[in-house]
Each structure stands twice: as C-alpha cells, then as structure tokens.
Write an enzyme that holds these catalytic residues in place. Structure first.
Site, PDB file in Angstrom:
ATOM      1  N   SER A 188     -45.705  28.735  41.220  1.00 56.93           N
ATOM      2  CA  SER A 188     -46.728  28.135  40.361  1.00 56.93           C
ATOM      3  C   SER A 188     -46.506  26.642  40.137  1.00 56.93           C
ATOM      4  O   SER A 188     -45.370  26.162  40.159  1.00 56.93           O
ATOM      5  CB  SER A 188     -46.735  28.813  38.989  1.00 56.93           C
ATOM      6  OG  SER A 188     -47.096  30.153  39.108  1.00 56.93           O
ATOM      7  N   GLN A 227     -37.797  31.407  41.672  1.00 59.13           N
ATOM      8  CA  GLN A 227     -39.065  31.390  42.401  1.00 59.13           C
ATOM      9  C   GLN A 227     -39.823  30.100  42.113  1.00 59.13           C
ATOM     10  O   GLN A 227     -39.978  29.733  40.945  1.00 59.13           O
ATOM     11  CB  GLN A 227     -39.903  32.587  41.949  1.00 59.13           C
ATOM     12  CG  GLN A 227     -41.195  32.772  42.714  1.00 59.13           C
ATOM     13  CD  GLN A 227     -42.051  33.868  42.103  1.00 59.13           C
ATOM     14  OE1 GLN A 227     -42.036  34.064  40.892  1.00 59.13           O
ATOM     15  NE2 GLN A 227     -42.792  34.579  42.930  1.00 59.13           N
ATOM     16  N   SER A 255     -38.047  30.899  36.059  1.00 66.68           N
ATOM     17  CA  SER A 255     -36.973  31.571  35.349  1.00 66.68           C
ATOM     18  C   SER A 255     -35.664  31.324  36.076  1.00 66.68           C
ATOM     19  O   SER A 255     -35.639  31.257  37.303  1.00 66.68           O
ATOM     20  CB  SER A 255     -37.232  33.083  35.299  1.00 66.68           C
ATOM     21  OG  SER A 255     -38.441  33.322  34.637  1.00 66.68           O
ATOM     22  N   GLU A 301     -43.614  41.741  43.742  1.00 66.68           N
ATOM     23  CA  GLU A 301     -43.571  41.372  42.332  1.00 66.68           C
ATOM     24  C   GLU A 301     -44.472  42.280  41.505  1.00 66.68           C
ATOM     25  O   GLU A 301     -44.170  42.613  40.365  1.00 66.68           O
ATOM     26  CB  GLU A 301     -44.003  39.903  42.178  1.00 66.68           C
ATOM     27  CG  GLU A 301     -43.857  39.384  40.758  1.00 66.68           C
ATOM     28  CD  GLU A 301     -43.990  37.866  40.690  1.00 66.68           C
ATOM     29  OE1 GLU A 301     -44.033  37.227  41.749  1.00 66.68           O
ATOM     30  OE2 GLU A 301     -44.046  37.347  39.555  1.00 66.68           O
TER      31      GLU A 301
END
Lengths: 376, 406, 376, 406
Positions: free
Chosen positions: B138, B135, B170, B253
């Site tokens: 951010s 993902q 991650s 999420e």
C-alpha cells in the site's frame, strides 16, 4: 394502536432556541475544536478551565437551575441543543454532568438547600457530578449500596463523570432503609477518588470510595422522586449528545469520501460507501427527531416523556455506534490510525451506549410501556 | 478426497497428541509486560525479542512449516498437519508466530515463483524467524486501488534503485526483508508495469517512521525509499509479473489459498467461546446475562455463524461440495470472519454494561480490557488485505459473474 | 467453548452422492422447469403424476426406507441432495412429505407393519404424508389433540403437505393418554380433507378433519421416539430445500442484473445491487455448509445432529427470506409482476419459514443446548 | 411557524370533530366483494365504481382538496387541514381515495405549472373523481433511468402525435387523463429533450393491456401509443421542460413535497398498531406472543421507528429543526417508511407461525390473509416512484454532497 396513538407531544422551536444553538455551535467550534480536544488527551485533568469559565459566563452551567437562585431556568429543549453541540465537538468539559447534578439539587432540595447550593453551582464556582452508578453497573437509585451510619457514609460509586474535577457529588445513599440523595464534598475526610482508565479520553470518569465521609446535606425529597424527574432529562441529553457525535462522524466521513480518490474517482461515488452513509444519515435523523420529541415532552410536562426519552436513548445509541463504526471503516488504513478522528467518536459512542441503560434495556421497558408488563 | 482424510486420521490424531504434549511442556513464561494481540501491533523491542524467540523454539521443535519441503527447512508432511499445529497452539493460548508475513505470504509466493537460489536463501530463515518479513504494497494514495501505486524501481546494471513511499507496514522497524511492489515500467498499462521484489530492509536509502494505531499501540510504519539500491536477483518472477504475484499473495492474505507455514488461526484468540464465557460471568439488570433471552438469541446467532464458518472451511476441502461455485467459500472467508468477529467483539463490549467503558490498565476492566482492544483491532481485519468493500466487489464479479464496478 | 468445541461431525461426500446430485439436477431441470411448475398453478391437484412415476422409478420415493422393504436405504446426505435440487426448481411433487412419512413408518413400525406398508410406499403406489401440525400451529407430537376412542379418531390436523393427494397419513394421536402414530387412509369413513388456500401454490397443503375415522394401524414405537428420529432429518431436508431455493433466486437475480441495463450499463455493475447480492451469496453458502454438516451428523449417528439441524433450519430460513426479498426488489417493476419468477420463490420462503419451527424458535433451543436451559 | 400552529389548534380540533362525525355517519356499506389495498390494485369494474363513488361523496362533503384554491373547486383552507382529514379517514378505516394520481401528483403540478385554462379544465374534475388520472412515466427499458425514455411526441400543427410504450400504469384501464412524459427533441441532451403532457386516454391510437401483479391482482397496465393525437394545449409548461416537471412530480410521489389534495396517509392501513393487535392475539410455542421477549424487542424496535418517522414529519414543518440539512427528512421519508412497512409486514407474517402460510380466501387465514397481501404489495412502495436504491443515491448526492455514481 393505543399507547402510541395517545402520544400528544407537539414539537416547538423558538427563535431563542435557534439562536442558542447558533451561539453554542460557534463558541464550541472555536473553543473546543477537535485539535483542542486532542491536546487535552495527555492532560491529567482532562478539561480546559478557561472553557469552564466561558460556559459559566454564558449561563450554561446553570441552564436548568431556577432563576431565583442564579440559574437560567431553561428547559430540556435548550439542554438538548447544548448537548448536541457538545457532542459534535466531543467537548471534554463536563457540562452534562454538572447541569444534571445541579438539577438534582434543584429538584430534590428544600428551599434552604436550594438557596445554599444552587447559586455557586449555577455560577460555576462549585463543580458537581451525579454519582449514581454502582461498581457492578446498576444505576438506579434504589440499587445503591452506599449506607449512612451515624452521619458517615460507607460504600463505593463508579463510572462517575468528572470524578476528579467535581467539588461535590450528589449520590444516592441508604438512610434508615430509605434512599436519599446526599451531597458530599470531594475534599471530605474519608472520601477517596480514583480515576478510571476509560476508553474515551474526552470524558473522564472515576470511582468514589466512601470510607466514613460525612455528607454536607441530605436532600429533602426522596431519591426515587428526584430520579423520576432527572432520568428523562438525562436520557434525552445523552441522546442529543450522541446524535451530535453521530452527525460529526458522518460529516467527517462524507467529507473524506468526497475527496479521497481511488480508481480515478472519489470513493464517495461508489455506492458501497454512499449507501451505508445514507443509512447512517437516516438513523441519525430519526434519532434526532426522537430527541426533540422527548425534550418537548419534558418541557410540556407530558406523560410521553419517559417513553420518548427511552426511544431517543436507544435510537441514538444505535445510530452513534453505526455512524462511528462506518467512520473508521470508510477511512480505510487512515481510519485505523490514531491520527484519524474517527476513533475518538467511536470511543465516545462505546462509552455512552451503556450509560443509563443500553438499547436492549430501553427496548424492554418500551415494550412494557406499550404492551403492558410481561406476566411474571 | 474424503477418503484421503479418513486414511490419515489416525496419524493425524497421534500427531495432535504430540503437539499438545510439547506445547504443555514448553509453554513460554509470562513476559511480565503486555503482549500485542497480533503481529500488527508489535511496538517494543521486548515484545519483538520475546515473540521471535518463541517462533524459533516452535520451529526447532518441528512445528513451523510442517508441510513445506524438507530441502528448504520444512517438515515435508502431508496437508492437514499444519492446521493441527495451529489449532493446538490456538487452543493452548500460547503466543502467535510473529513472522506471519514470512510464513503466510512471502514464503508461499517464493515457493511458487522463486528461483532455487531464492528458495535456499529465504525460506528457512523465514520459518525460524531468523529473518523477519514485512509487506510493502500500500501507498498513501494506493489503498483499495493498489494497482495505482507510484513507487518506482529503476534497473541500473546489476542493481535496482527504488524511490517511493509505502504505508501500513507492520514490523517495518524490525523486518529484514520486504515483499515490495514497485512500478518498473511507467509507460505500460497500470497493471502491467508493476514488478515484485524481495527487498532488503537494512540498507541505505530506507527510512522507517512509526505510525500510532487507533488503539494507541504502535506497530505500523511508513517506509520512505530514497534511491535505495539492492541486487538484481532480488526480483521475484519476471519484470512486469508483479501484479500477478501480488494477486497470489493477496489470495494467501485473504485466506483464499492454502499453504501457509503456520500461525494463521491464531491472529485473535477471542471468539464465540470467549463470548459465552463472558456472558456466563456477566450480570445485566441484576440478573445473570445468560438468563436474558435477547442475550441468548444473540449468542445463538453468533454460534450459528461460527459453526457455519467452521464447516465452510471444511467444505472447501471437498471438491464435490463446492462444485457449483468453487471460488465462493475461499473468497468469502475473510469478509465473513472479520465482520463476524467485529460484531462479536462489539457485542462483548456491550455485554459488559458500564464496565465496557473501561480499557486496558483499569483494575476493574473485564478481561483486562482485552475486549475493547480486540474490538478496535478488528478494523485491521475489515480494512487490511482488501477492505470488505473490495472483497465484495471481487465476489460479485468473480463468483456471481456481475459486471465490473468502475 | 464447550458445546461448540465438542462438535465432532466430519464432512464427507462420496462419488455416488455427487452423481446423485447431477442426476437429480438434470432430471428436475427437464421435468420440473419453472414453466412446468407455473403450468401446474391452476391444476386442482397441483402436481404432475408423470413426475411422481419417474421419481418412483429412480428409487427416490423410497430413498430412506430400508432396502429389505424395497427402499433405497440411503441417508440424510442423499435426502439433502434431493431436497436442495427440488428446492431449486420448486418441485411441486410432494417428495419431501412422502419420504419423511415413509421414514416415520420405517422408524416407528413393528416388523410386520414395516413389511406391510413400506413396499408400496417405496414403490410410490401408495402416497403418504406426515400430518403432525395442529390448527393453532403447534407441531410437536406431544401437542396433538387428536384422540382415539374405541378405535375411532377425533380431531383435526392442519398445514398437512399434499393433503389432497396422499393416500395415507401418519398422524400423532392420543391413545389412553399415550401419544402414538396412527396410519389413516384418506378414503377412511369419517376422514375429511379440505384444501387450504396457501401462499405457495407450488406446495399444496390442507386440513384433515377426523370425525370417527378408524386408523389402519398404530405404529409400535411411542410417537416421541419416532419424532426424535424424524425431526433432525426433516429440519435438514427443509433447510436443504430452502438453500436450493435461495440459490435459484440468487442465480435468477444475478442473471437479470448482469443483463438489464440502466444508465448505460448493466445494473449489476452498481454496488447497490452487487453488494447485497454478495451478502445473499454469503448467507446462502453458510447455510449450505450447515445443511451438509447436519446431514453428515445424522448419518454418522452423531449427537451433534439436533444442534446442527436446528442451525441449518434457522440459517437457511433467514437466507431464503433475504435472497427472495432481494430478488423481487432488484427485478424492479418487473419483479412486482406475476410474470417474474421471484415471487414464486418468495412465497415458498414465506411458507417454509414457520414449518417445523421458525428461526427465533430454533435459536432459543440452540441457546438452551449450548448455554444450558434458563432458570424457570 | 410553531406559533401559527398553536394559533389554529382550536379551529383544527373543531374541524377534526366535524370530519369524524361525518365519517361516522357516512361510512360506506360493505361492498360484498374484496376491495384492493391501494389504488395500484384496482382490478374490477365493481371495485372501480365503488371507489369512485366514494371519492365523489367525500368531495361533495368538502373533504377533498381542502387546502386547494376555491376557484378551482378546492376548499381554500390553510395548511394542516387536509392532514386532519387524511388522519381521520385512516383512523376510521374507510376506503382510500381512488384518484391518487390526480390528487397528489397531477393536480399539484398543474397548479404549479399549468395555464389558467388547464387549471379550470382539470382540477375540479380530478378532486371529484369525475376524471381519473394515471401516470405514464416508466417504460420497459426506462425504469430507474427514467430520463432514457423513448416514447416520442411530434408536433404537427395544432396537434401532438405520440408513439411509444409505457408500463406499470395503475388505473390505465379506467383513466381519462394521463400525465405523460415523452421525448420531443431526440437530438437534445438526454434530460433536455423531454416534455410533459396532460394526455387524454380515451382516444384512438392508445391500447391498454393489463399486467398481473405478484399478488395475483390486476391494476397495472401497459399502454401502447401508436400515433395517438391530441391538441397542442395538452402540453404542460414549455417544450423541453418535462424533466423539471417530472422531478417535481416525483417529489410529490416520494412525499418530499406537501400539497396533495388528500388520500396520502391512507395507502396502507397496516402499521405498528395493527402489528401490536396481531401480537396480542397470537400464540407462539404455546404462549401468548406478547410474553415472548424477542417479540417484545421487535415490537419496541418497530414502535421506535414509527414514532421517529412521525416526529420527523412534524419536524419537517419547523425550519429551525431542519436547518442543517433541509432536504434530508423529505427525501428520507419514502425510503424509510416503505422499508419499515416491508419489514413490519414480513414480521406480521412471521408472527402468525404456520398460519402465515395461508392467504386470502382461506377461512383460517389470520386477518383474512391481508398481512400476506400487504407484505407482497409493499414492494410497490420500495420500487415505484424511484426504487430505494435510486432514492439513496439522491440522498447521498443532494444531502451528503457525495459525488455522483455513474
């Protein structure tokens, strides 16, 4: 309100004490900055010998030891001051362990024993630690399972601070059914030290296995009397260290919150950050008041000392846990990384909480003291 | 609603037995190395390969994407079946499914917003962990305020060219695909200028730099985009629709939406049951911890919370029982469960007394130091996917109707 | 995780139940608005007879009583629904007290006793209350100090809901060493009722002094068996009522916060208000889930019922206390006045917390159930 | 500092003995009616007269304004003496001093900002309760945001004419004087246009309307000003200096500054000592409450807080012990003590079990229902004089250096 009404301890703080604090803060900020602390993480020993020497020169290693034997002959307030400053910078040098161990010798030793052991302890040439915790986590001297038999010791102690760097351990042993404090050298035959993998890399700990090691000495006074003198000091020092750490974690987080921007303003402008930090401040300052109260009570030889020291230990552990948990959370994603200092303080707080009794333990004893013991 | 559940109960029970049997017979061998607690902490190639193989095996047995369309490689079963699988996997303590981003976030939004070609291209490979997803939302200065992100995507003919800097990614080192938010119109309003991409990771112009977590584990990465180019069909939905799709993704999420292809309930295996076991084996002040009234009170509190959360999940499925505030329970779930587990893990460490100061690697550490690692890892739950503070804002505004905080 | 893993209760909610809720909410909003509730404050009786009649006509007074005796024959879920709605509007009509008392008769009575007593109870012509609490606050039937002697009752019960308006009391009495449930009419010779000055004016309570009053009947089944059937129902109903009240207090406060302006914006925009209200929401919704779980467990005849009902009672009392405390605080100066409704809910929450066991009590029993009892 | 304290210790001890003796010999008779718990709840003329007489008697004995200048009617003693009086009065459980506003807020600001004439005119009468003071700060739409107040004062020659609406005015019905904030310059910036007046209450154009508190007691009032006129010399300080003086007043109200003329520690007589007594006499679940470990844990928590607050107050007097954050302890004191007492009072009610549902007037109520009244009254402490929320803002901004919330 009886038990609380009778508290008669008076706060006092001298010019000298204020100067000691300034000196400690200045010295530790330069010699034990958080960068220096981090640099010692991979170090197998875990503390910087040069800092040890400097502490020795400043007279802080013999802080509580009698002046006649080379100590500074100072008291609990000075100890709390140093511990608080050490806690701020997560000082890895085992100052607390050593000062407490020297005090054990000072309190428990005969005149001759004190004359023999205190000078090198006060000068720092001999490093000591108090090894009183069992593998199962009990820590009162009467719980010791180390046995003396024919001049040899058998048993194990765990969670010993600075186990790998101390030269001599003070440990409670059972001699003919009585508990005494033995002094044993780390290099004694039959003594084995194993470092423990601790959550907190800034305060090393280890396990001591005694397999027939011979003690150098058995202190003269019974272990329970020594313990009675040491515990309030130890609780107060640990509490002071925790208050220092909580303050540092709070400062770290407040500084970050004042500069980190999201939604076009510093996150510290949001009450979701601001108000919990204020709650941390309140918890920390209340614990700090208890620390100084306990230290003054000890120095005044006051009966309040045990109660106040337990309150300080319980209150500071809660404050430290709260401060460091919020420190991680309010640093956001950065707080979840190794690079952020928040977790270093969190780890210390987790490791200090159980030491010498966790908050639940102390509150149960506080209740006993102010309410009378429960019917059995 | 309630009726539908009763109707399928028998079929579900027999499916549960089937899953349980399979898991018993196919439990993976001890890897011989420490496995991470979640997909956030996959640090070594050994860990990665082991976990990827496990997901493929589970998929081949028919237990990943159980409810997803057959035409894209799913199982086509009705709602409720995936949860049975997740529960049984969790109960058996087998490893988690590594491709969580693919199963729970990327997959569902591709099913919801993707073209037929995108579904064909990505879904099956995600289910089988043939392609790992990560993902890219951010950025260093766009965390809670995600919409302030600065990574740029520029359209050049049939290609997009991306430059920017993402963090907390991650599996970034292993991933083949990324769900990526980038600004495509810097002149548009903050939220309106963002688009959503299914970006390839193994291309030129992308550098991955690992971060170390507070546990000492790896797993997080920074991703640097420097004019990284990929085909135009990697855009999901329309240009400028990125924020809408991002909110849908965050809904997945945060557990506010159903529809994951597995792996959800398995993020952490520590819970109230583990705490009770720990208390059973712990001695405090010379007495069994379970004899200590304050320990009992704490456990009763945690148990009450855990049971409440369980029934809140079930209640979400019965519209009549959430009629007054339909969004409350789904939005609450993340903040409540993550903070519950954080308190619980902390208390687990506390219960251990002095042994709570030990960590992984010490032979005397309780439960091999997993409680301490678990505790530190709980901050990923209270921070990632919207901090507890941000989720409380959303609850206050969307559920209680309070004015926006700004 | 054993005890919790074995919970097998399934949530269910029928169309009829949803309709019942809508009907109750509509009816209570008009007939028991907060203005109507306030208007009853000075009333010596404390509830509106017209509302009682309407509840009777709707069949709610005989909600749990068997259909063969004129009851609605419904279950715990329906009871929870009504209780929650009654809690929202602080319904002063003693619905809960009456329905529980009728259930006591239904569960404990012989065929003849049920045939005699249930029809007037279900129709509402006879008002009943369950008088099980001692002056000292113990409330289990086995703790009763009311004694039967030669057909006459002696003793006192306190904290009896609707003491001054009930026509008949169900009360545990000691008969030849065995505890049974007696039915005693309020107008029996030798029975004296004293209203209590309660914190909560919306639910009246009183004390019953038995000075030789003769019971109308002794229910057939032993009191302990009746109690076992009643308690989970009573805990769940009180919990539902508390959840309803907490929700109303939250709604009241959120509405105020959304409109009251300070510093140029509604105070609800400040996280110092917003986030605590979200925490109230979470606590309340979790308690609501427990209430429905407990109610379903009771209706399913499930062994989980006691555990879940205790959890619901404990969780709802905490949520109600929290919600109403914040309701006063966040109304600011207005919250401190009689005119603000916040304190009405706060008073109910304070009065409900101890009823049938406070949160500490229930958590101790929850622990016994999931961990096994403590060694004595 | 510490030295000074030690030096006067003996003198203080002998003063304490003197106060104790006087109080023992002059304890007022039982009034035969219920007294309010604080000056916030004075509702009847009987209560008012009884309490006013009591203060006059205490003053005449030399125990009000002990540290204030002799020339204005004070005792002229060094710091520390007033606290001894307050402690002894509290310990003896005698009634509080009714003129709290005069003693603790109006008096100190007049001493600080007043002209010689104002000091001569007001101080002595305040000490002796010859003139009762009230406070006119809050308005219906200016509570936490006090500076948005709208009450207008217009200068006409030698007079001020005031119109507006104040609320939450304790003793409004009885007071002779009011410390009044009013806007004198509507064109100036919000904070700059406010002035501070020592307004007479018994004049034309002032209407007092009582409010009922959540306890059912009176004591609060609304004050309506309709062209109420008083002489120009009633202005305190300069025109436009009102906000500065108001902040100083709030500092006194919040306990952040020393200098009150008595009565401070006596607002509520319930504390940890009372809680312990209550627990001693309470039976829970058939056992003495004091045998219950969870009760013991709660009491230990309250005791720890109470002792911490006591030593925090003492620490405030030693500059070296508050050097790092000199403003922290004074600002914390209000929020910490008010919330402590609120929790403590709530727990006192909880401990009583079913009896906690009773209230004043029921013969079976524990301690005559005072715990319940006390609990409800604690909200005055967490709301008045700056809500806990506002004080936390101030702490965050002034002490932690966090940016302003707005």
């Amino acid at each position: 309100m009886s038990a609380l009404d009778s508290i008669s301890t008076r706060l006092a703080y001298t010019e000298d004490q204020a100067l000691l604090r300034d000196e400690a803060r200045r010295m530790l900020a330069t010699r034990s900055s958080i960068e220096a602390v981090r640099a010692l993480h991979p170090d197998p020993v875990g503390d910087d010998p040069a800092v040890w020497s400097e502490l020795a020169q400043l007279g802080w290693l013999g802080l509580l030891a009698s002046e006649e034997h080379g100590g500074a002959g100072l008291g609990a307030v000075e100890f709390a001051i140093l511990a608080e400053e050490a806690g701020r910078t997560l000082l890895p040098t085992p100052l607390l362990a050593h000062v407490l161990a020297a005090k054990v010798v000072d309190v428990g030793g005969s005149a001759a024993q004190r004359a023999t052991w205190l000078p090198p302890l006060a000068a720092g040439g001999l490093r000591a630690s108090w090894a009183h915790v069992e593998v199962g986590g009990t820590w009162r001297v009467d719980d010791t399972t180390v046995e003396e038999e024919g001049g040899r010791l058998h048993g194990t102690k765990a969670f010993v601070w600075a186990a790998e760097t101390a030269d001599v351990f003070c440990l409670p042993v059972r001699v003919d059914g009585e508990v005494r404090i033995a002094l044993v050298r780390r290099d004694a035959v039959g003594l084995h030290v194993q470092g423990e993998a601790g959550l907190d890399r800034t305060r090393r700990q280890g396990r001591i296995v005694l397999d027939g090691a011979a003690p150098e000495a058995l202190l003269e006074r019974p272990a329970s009397e020594v313990e009675a003198a040491i515990l309030p000091l130890a609780w107060t020092a640990l509490a002071a260290e925790s208050v220092g750490g909580a303050t540092a974690a709070l400062d770290l987080t407040a500084a970050y919150a004042a500069t980190r921007e999201q939604f076009g303003k510093p996150i510290g402008a949001f009450q979701a950050i601001k108000h919990p930090l204020v709650n941390v401040l309140i918890a920390t300052e209340q614990a700090r008041s208890l620390v100084y109260a306990a230290a003054c009570a000890i120095d005044q030889g006051n009966d309040d000392a045990v109660l106040l020291a337990r309150m300080a230990k319980a209150g500071s552990a809660d404050a430290y846990g709260f401060a460091t948990s919020r420190a991680i959370q309010f640093h956001g994603g950065f707080g979840f990384t190794e690079d952020c200092d928040a977790h270093l303080y969190r780890r210390r707080a987790l490791a200090s909480r159980p030491a010498l009794g966790d908050p639940d333990h102390h509150r149960a004893r506080i209740a006993d003291q102010i309410l009378g013991a429960r019917a059995p | 609603m309630a009726q539908e559940e009763i109707f399928t109960q028998e079929a579900l029970d027999s499916f549960r037995a089937e899953v349980r049997r399979w898991v018993e017979q196919n439990r993976p061998p001890d890897p011989g190395f420490v496995l991470p607690q979640t997909m956030l902490s996959v640090t070594t190639d050994d860990q990665f390969t082991y976990l990827r193989d496990w997901q493929a095996k589970v998929y081949d047995a028919g237990f990943v994407g159980v409810e997803w369309p057959v035409e894209y490689g799913g199982g086509g079963r009705p709602r409720g079946y995936q949860r049975v699988v997740d529960q049984e996997m969790s109960r058996a303590g087998v490893p988690f499914l590594i491709n969580l981003v693919g199963l729970a976030w990327a997959g569902p939004v591709i099913l919801a917003y993707g073209t037929e070609a995108q579904k064909q291209r990505f879904i099956m490979k995600a289910l089988r962990a043939d392609e790992i997803w990560c993902q890219g939302f951010s950025e260093p200065s766009a965390g809670s305020d995600l919409a302030s992100l600065q990574t740029r995507a520029v359209r050049n003919g049939d290609e997009w060219a991306v430059s920017g800097h993402k963090v907390w990614t991650s599996l970034g080192r292993y991933a083949h695909q990324m769900i990526l938010l980038a600004r495509t119109d810097p002149d548009a309003q903050k939220h309106a200028g963002i688009s959503f991409f299914l970006a390839p990771m193994k291309i030129e112009g992308i550098e991955v730099a690992p971060l170390t977590k507070l546990t000492g584990e790896g797993g997080f990465n920074q991703i640097f985009f420097d004019d990284a180019r990929f085909p135009a069909e990697r855009l999901l939905g329309q240009e400028g629709q990125g924020w809408e799709i991002a909110l849908a993704t965050l809904g997945f999420e945060r557990g506010a939406s159903d529809g994951a292809a597995g792996g959800r309930s398995d993020v952490y295996s520590y819970d109230i049951g583990a705490l009770i076991e720990l208390a059973r084996e712990t001695v405090r002040d010379g007495r069994p911890a379970l004899e200590d009234p304050s320990v009992r009170d704490r456990i009763a509190r945690f148990a009450t919370e855990a049971v409440a959360m369980r029934f809140s999940r079930l209640r979400t499925r019965i519209p009549g029982l959430v009629a007054d505030r339909p969004m409350a329970l789904p939005l609450m779930a993340k903040v409540e469960s993550s903070e519950h587990l954080q308190r619980l893990a902390d208390y687990g460490c506390e219960l251990q007394g002095y042994a709570g100061s030990l960590t992984k690697g010490d032979p005397a550490a309780v439960d091999e130091g997993e409680w301490q690692r678990f505790y530190l890892n709980t901050y990923s739950m209270t921070i990632a996917g919207g901090t507890s503070e941000i989720v409380r804002n959303i609850l206050g505004e969307k559920v209680l109707g309070l004015p926006k905080t700004r």
